[in-house]
Scaffold this motif. Structure first.
Motif, PDB file in Angstrom:
ATOM      1  N   LEU A 140      -9.447   7.422   5.759  1.00 17.99           N
ATOM      2  CA  LEU A 140      -8.234   6.614   5.579  1.00 17.99           C
ATOM      3  C   LEU A 140      -8.383   5.275   6.306  1.00 17.99           C
ATOM      4  CD1 LEU A 140      -5.216   6.081   4.894  1.00 17.99           C
ATOM      5  CD2 LEU A 140      -4.607   7.492   6.875  1.00 17.99           C
ATOM      6  N   VAL A 141      -8.950   5.332   7.500  1.00 17.14           N
ATOM      7  CA  VAL A 141      -9.163   4.085   8.260  1.00 17.14           C
ATOM      8  C   VAL A 141     -10.064   3.140   7.466  1.00 17.14           C
ATOM      9  CG1 VAL A 141     -10.242   3.101  10.320  1.00 17.14           C
ATOM     10  CG2 VAL A 141      -8.735   5.086  10.536  1.00 17.14           C
TER      11      VAL A 141
ATOM     12  N   LEU B 299       0.854  -1.194   0.000  1.00 18.79           N
ATOM     13  CA  LEU B 299       0.000   0.000   0.000  1.00 18.79           C
ATOM     14  C   LEU B 299       0.890   1.245   0.000  1.00 18.79           C
ATOM     15  CD1 LEU B 299      -2.411  -1.127   2.871  1.00 18.79           C
ATOM     16  CD2 LEU B 299      -2.915  -1.238   0.423  1.00 18.79           C
ATOM     17  N   LEU B 300       0.315   2.328  -0.503  1.00 17.70           N
ATOM     18  CA  LEU B 300       1.061   3.594  -0.549  1.00 17.70           C
ATOM     19  C   LEU B 300       0.162   4.697  -0.004  1.00 17.70           C
ATOM     20  CD1 LEU B 300       3.609   5.141  -1.645  1.00 17.70           C
ATOM     21  CD2 LEU B 300       2.401   5.339  -3.810  1.00 17.70           C
ATOM     22  N   PHE B 301       0.774   5.558   0.794  1.00 19.89           N
ATOM     23  CA  PHE B 301       0.005   6.666   1.368  1.00 19.89           C
ATOM     24  C   PHE B 301       0.853   7.927   1.323  1.00 19.89           C
ATOM     25  CE2 PHE B 301      -0.596   9.374   5.111  1.00 19.89           C
ATOM     26  CZ  PHE B 301      -1.904   9.757   4.926  1.00 19.89           C
ATOM     27  N   PHE B 302       0.242   9.052   0.967  1.00 18.70           N
ATOM     28  CA  PHE B 302       0.963  10.325   1.087  1.00 18.70           C
ATOM     29  C   PHE B 302       0.001  11.483   1.256  1.00 18.70           C
ATOM     30  CE2 PHE B 302       0.374  12.047  -3.233  1.00 18.70           C
ATOM     31  CZ  PHE B 302       0.067  10.910  -3.969  1.00 18.70           C
ATOM     32  N   LEU B 303       0.603  12.649   1.540  1.00 22.33           N
ATOM     33  CA  LEU B 303      -0.177  13.859   1.823  1.00 22.33           C
ATOM     34  C   LEU B 303       0.085  14.899   0.730  1.00 22.33           C
ATOM     35  CD1 LEU B 303       1.366  14.234   5.372  1.00 22.33           C
ATOM     36  CD2 LEU B 303      -0.800  13.137   4.935  1.00 22.33           C
ATOM     37  N   SER B 304      -0.758  15.888   0.677  1.00 18.83           N
ATOM     38  CA  SER B 304      -0.573  16.951  -0.320  1.00 18.83           C
ATOM     39  C   SER B 304       0.547  17.906   0.074  1.00 18.83           C
ATOM     40  CB  SER B 304      -1.872  17.738  -0.494  1.00 18.83           C
ATOM     41  OG  SER B 304      -2.235  18.338   0.730  1.00 18.83           O
ATOM     42  N   THR B 305       1.001  17.855   1.293  1.00 14.25           N
ATOM     43  CA  THR B 305       2.010  18.767   1.822  1.00 14.25           C
ATOM     44  C   THR B 305       3.162  17.931   2.370  1.00 14.25           C
ATOM     45  OG1 THR B 305       0.213  20.232   2.428  1.00 14.25           O
ATOM     46  CG2 THR B 305       2.267  20.672   3.492  1.00 14.25           C
TER      47      THR B 305
END
Lengths: 450, 371
Positions: A208-209, A150-156
């Motif tokens: 997200l959860v 899985l991959l997760f990231f933020l806009s900042t």
């Protein structure tokens, strides 16, 4: 207790000899490198017979845990350097902080090879895209790094990160989730995080959860989540105390120790290991304050470093300490402010998670207008009796580099303290060499500061 | 004066329409990005102008304050503000389009401030939570305009502004559809001037001119002496000269995915919904720019649809130097178009047009490949 020389070193070396699989080639290279670096440091300090410290143990265990997760079939989630892994721990995922590669490979000068491969396939250049992320693409092409589940990231905090993570997703097809970090709009009736902002981030974290639940086919265990948040906030309290202790003259910690706190929080936030690592760092600093011992002997210069370290040159800070009796008291990753919060209910836990997300390293300082960054630097300069500011700006870091000049002018106007700004690439030694960087810093310290 | 000549006169900043507007004692606000709902400004009887800095020839202040590795558009804008070339503006509106635009806003406030500044926090992905957030942001923006300029923006006024803006979007789409023909009625250069005028003069006046232009064009023969039909894709491009270089070599630009082009007008605002809901929905869900972290697939599909609908022979990617978003986007698009057999070239450029010889050589070679 495990002894470093007799047991610890041998034990970890033995693990390094195990088969980790070709996808962990780089991961293992870093692991081996860190074992040797830690051993050398212990010998240098005459502590080769002392027990392994909780911070070193935590750091080395990260490498082992990630490699073993793949063998055990535990899902690995990749996430960026500006987000804590606590929720992932709570959901039985193995967190893999992507920039561990670029930061961890830099001192061994291994990034350069993967950057060249990234260049060869036509993905970006250094002044455009940050090399904290670009080695990921080269290592993917060479199959030298694990592809996460899985991959997760933020806009900042930056476009470069968001772009390279999207490209990685495009290349690998890994299921990906992103959340939006709101920009503080700097209107007279808005505060940094008002109720609307918190509510916004909480809602996204809850989504997200749900996404993680769907991806992992498991429900969030509320008790486990609460325990994770309790540990997270215990570690936050340790970090906060450590940061307060840094005000002392002489500074009770060496230049790199604040960054150690960051590593604990970003790699193992929400675990007992992070609580112990941050407690160890805090206790050392507290003991030094009590005994009036400086992290750097005969401290002469106190430096604020409101940007990242020059990761490819891990001897730069010791060089500053030895040659100028200078201590770098803060860096932008190591020094950030997240107080402990109430975790008595699940709702409070989500609130704490959201506040930590908004205040995390480089998010708190860079997700809003320049006033936040200026205020962050000036407050530090005033509160920590700083003699000078050094900003080693990454060429590709548009949002930070474009704040440096105004910030330096404000620091000078409001405190009279000089600032040095120079461009470099903390991940690639070929852009600006160690010698050039040290020459510039030496000129600045001798001609302006001393 | 022909209608197209009027558009050409309207394209630079400032222009006589802006002068006349100000002569009437009315305000002008500049904005940087297509994610800012300028209907709000228009509904306050203030003229919204999309900021450019075409007069820029060098960037000493921009280099010093923003670093020479930020994009030259932002450095040029800071330079223009510092040299008081944007002083016809009564204020600026910005948003977190990209890192460079958000820091441009900061640097302008410190180095060359305007009487009024405002910043919108625009989400970087689309779902019900982010749309709700953006609606709140648009509402805050409306209130601040009302407070600062002592006006009341009623739903009726906002609804009227939306209608006028939608009319503008419909007309622009009609203009584009005329380019689908085998003998398109407009050069890409003319269209770029029309697009620039659309964000530089009052919308009612623009709509009137464009209606006349379309009517006139429908009776004319189209253009047939071109070598290839070109689509231009990429980051901010506001220079008709750039398109003219392509067209002087025989390419005919028939469509685009640009933020002064299709991405600014392709999608309408829903007129039957409450204005704030409709604006938030439209601006966040429109054909996106790569700042939207979840939009690549829809952007790709949009480009593929236009390639088909406009009978495009080849794509020119134009990428502003030091733009991370567009490097990533074009990297992905290059792989995807290659797989589909769509010819393309990838040209990097600076905001100040330079390296024309090299650019001509590459385009010439590309056109030969297409023939």
């Amino acid at each position: 207790m495990i002894k470093i020389e007799e047991d610890w070193y041998k034990n970890y070396k033995k693990i390094a000899r195990e088969k980790w699989g070709s996808e962990f080639t780089l991961w293992k290279a870093m692991f081996r490198g860190f074992i040797d670096m830690m051993r050398e440091e212990a010998i240098k300090q005459g502590k080769e017979n002392e027990p392994i410290n909780p911070f070193s143990k935590m750091l080395l265990d990260v490498f082992i845990d990630v490699a073993r997760a793949r063998k055990k079939g535990k899902q690995i989630i990749m996430y960026p350097f500006n987000y804590g892994p606590e929720l992932f721990h709570a959901m039985n995922l193995e967190p893999l902080m992507q920039e561990m590669f670029s930061v961890g490979l830099a001192p061994f000068h291994i990034n350069e090879h993967y950057l060249d491969i990234t260049n060869e396939i036509g993905y970006g250049d250094n002044p455009t895209l940050c090399n904290a992320q670009r080695p990921l693409i080269g290592s993917y092409i060479e199959k030298a790094a694990p592809i996460p589940d899985l991959l997760f990231f933020l806009s900042t905090p930056c476009n470069s990160l968001a772009t390279t993570y999207q490209v990685f997703q495009h290349l690998t097809g890994v299921p990906t989730y992103t959340i939006d970090i709101p920009y503080w709009s700097h209107s007279p009736d808005s505060t940094f995080y008002d109720e609307k902002t918190l509510e916004y981030v909480i809602k996204q974290l809850k989504k997200l959860v749900v996404w993680l639940e769907n991806q992992t086919h498991q429900k969030l265990d509320e008790e486990k989540f609460k325990q994770t948040m309790v540990w997270l906030n215990q570690a936050r309290a340790n970090v906060l105390e450590f940061n307060e202790l840094l005000r002392a003259v002489p500074c009770p910690a060496r230049s790199i120790e604040g960054f150690g706190n960051y590593l604990a929080m970003v790699l193992r936030g929400g675990t007992k290991a992070a609580v112990e690592a941050t407690k160890w760092l805090r206790d050392n600093a507290a003991s030094n304050v009590k005994n009036k011992i400086g992290g750097v002997p005969d401290e002469k210069i106190r430096i604020a470093w409101p940007y990242t370290h020059v990761f490819f040159d891990n001897e730069l800070l010791p060089w500053l300490e030895e040659n100028f009796n200078a201590v770098v008291i803060m860096d932008i990753l190591g020094y950030y402010h997240v107080p402990p919060h109430d975790t008595s209910t699940i709702e409070k836990c989500f609130e704490s998670l959201a506040k930590g997300t908004l205040d995390f390293s480089m998010i708190g300082t860079c997700r809003g207008p320049i006033e936040f960054y200026i205020d962050y630097v000036i407050r530090f300069v005033k509160d920590y009796k700083i003699d000078c500011v050094i900003m080693p700006m990454q060429f590709a870091c548009k949002h930070a580099y474009a704040m440096a000049r105004i910030t330096s002018e404000e620091v000078r106007n409001q405190t009279g303290i000089p600032t040095m700004i120079f461009g470099c690439d903390p991940y690639d030694s070929r852009e600006v060499s160690s010698e050039e960087i040290r020459g510039k810093i030496a000129d600045f310290l001798t001609e302006i500061v001393l | 004066m022909s209608i197209i000549e009027k558009f050409i006169q309207a394209a630079p900043l400032p222009n006589s329409w802006i002068d006349n507007w100000k002569r009437d004692g009315k305000k002008v606000l500049g904005y940087f990005c297509t994610y800012i709902p300028d209907e709000i400004i228009y509904a306050a009887d203030i003229l919204p102008i999309r900021i450019r800095a075409r007069q820029c020839s060098d960037t000493p202040v921009g280099d010093a304050y923003m670093s020479s590795t930020t994009c030259s558009f932002t450095r040029c804008c800071l330079e223009a503000a510092d040299r008081k070339q944007l002083n016809f503006l009564d204020g600026i509106i910005s948003c977190n389009s990209c890192d460079q635009i958000r820091r441009l806003y900061d640097n302008i406030r410190y180095k060359a401030p305007f009487p009024f500044h405002y910043f919108l926090s625009v989400p970087a992905n689309v779902n019900e939570v982010t749309i709700e957030w953006y609606k709140h942001e648009v509402g805050k923006f409306k209130k601040q305009i009302e407070k600062e300029f002592k006006v009341k923006i009623t739903d009726d006024k906002l609804g009227h502004a939306i209608q006028i803006y939608n009319e503008s979007r419909r007309l622009l789409k009609k203009l584009y559809l005329l380019r689908q023909r085998e003998t398109p009625h407009f050069t890409g250069t003319d269209v770029m001037n029309i697009l620039l005028a659309s964000v530089s003069i009052p919308k009612e006046y623009f709509n009137n001119l464009l209606s006349q232009q379309i009517e006139e064009a429908e009776n004319n023969e189209g253009i047939s002496d071109y070598r290839a039909r070109i689509m231009v894709v990429g980051s901010l491009l506001d220079n008709p000269q750039y398109i003219k270089i392509i067209e002087d070599l025989g390419g005919l630009v028939v469509t685009d995915s640009l933020c002064f082009g299709t991405r600014s007008f392709w999608d309408l605002v829903e007129e039957s919904h409450s204005p704030l809901d409709a604006l938030a929905q439209r601006y966040l869900s429109k054909i996106s720019c790569p700042r939207m972290t979840d939009g690549h697939l829809s952007r790709k599909q949009f480009i593929l649809d236009l390639i088909k609908e406009f009978y495009v022979d080849g794509v020119i990617f134009q990428r502003m130097k030091f733009c991370p978003y567009w490097w990533g986007e074009i990297f992905m698009l290059r792989r995807e178009l290659k797989e589909l057999g769509v010819p393309f070239i990838d040209l990097e450029r600076e905001y100040i047009l330079g390296g024309i010889g090299q650019m001509k050589t590459r385009i010439q070679a590309f056109l030969e490949v297409l023939e």
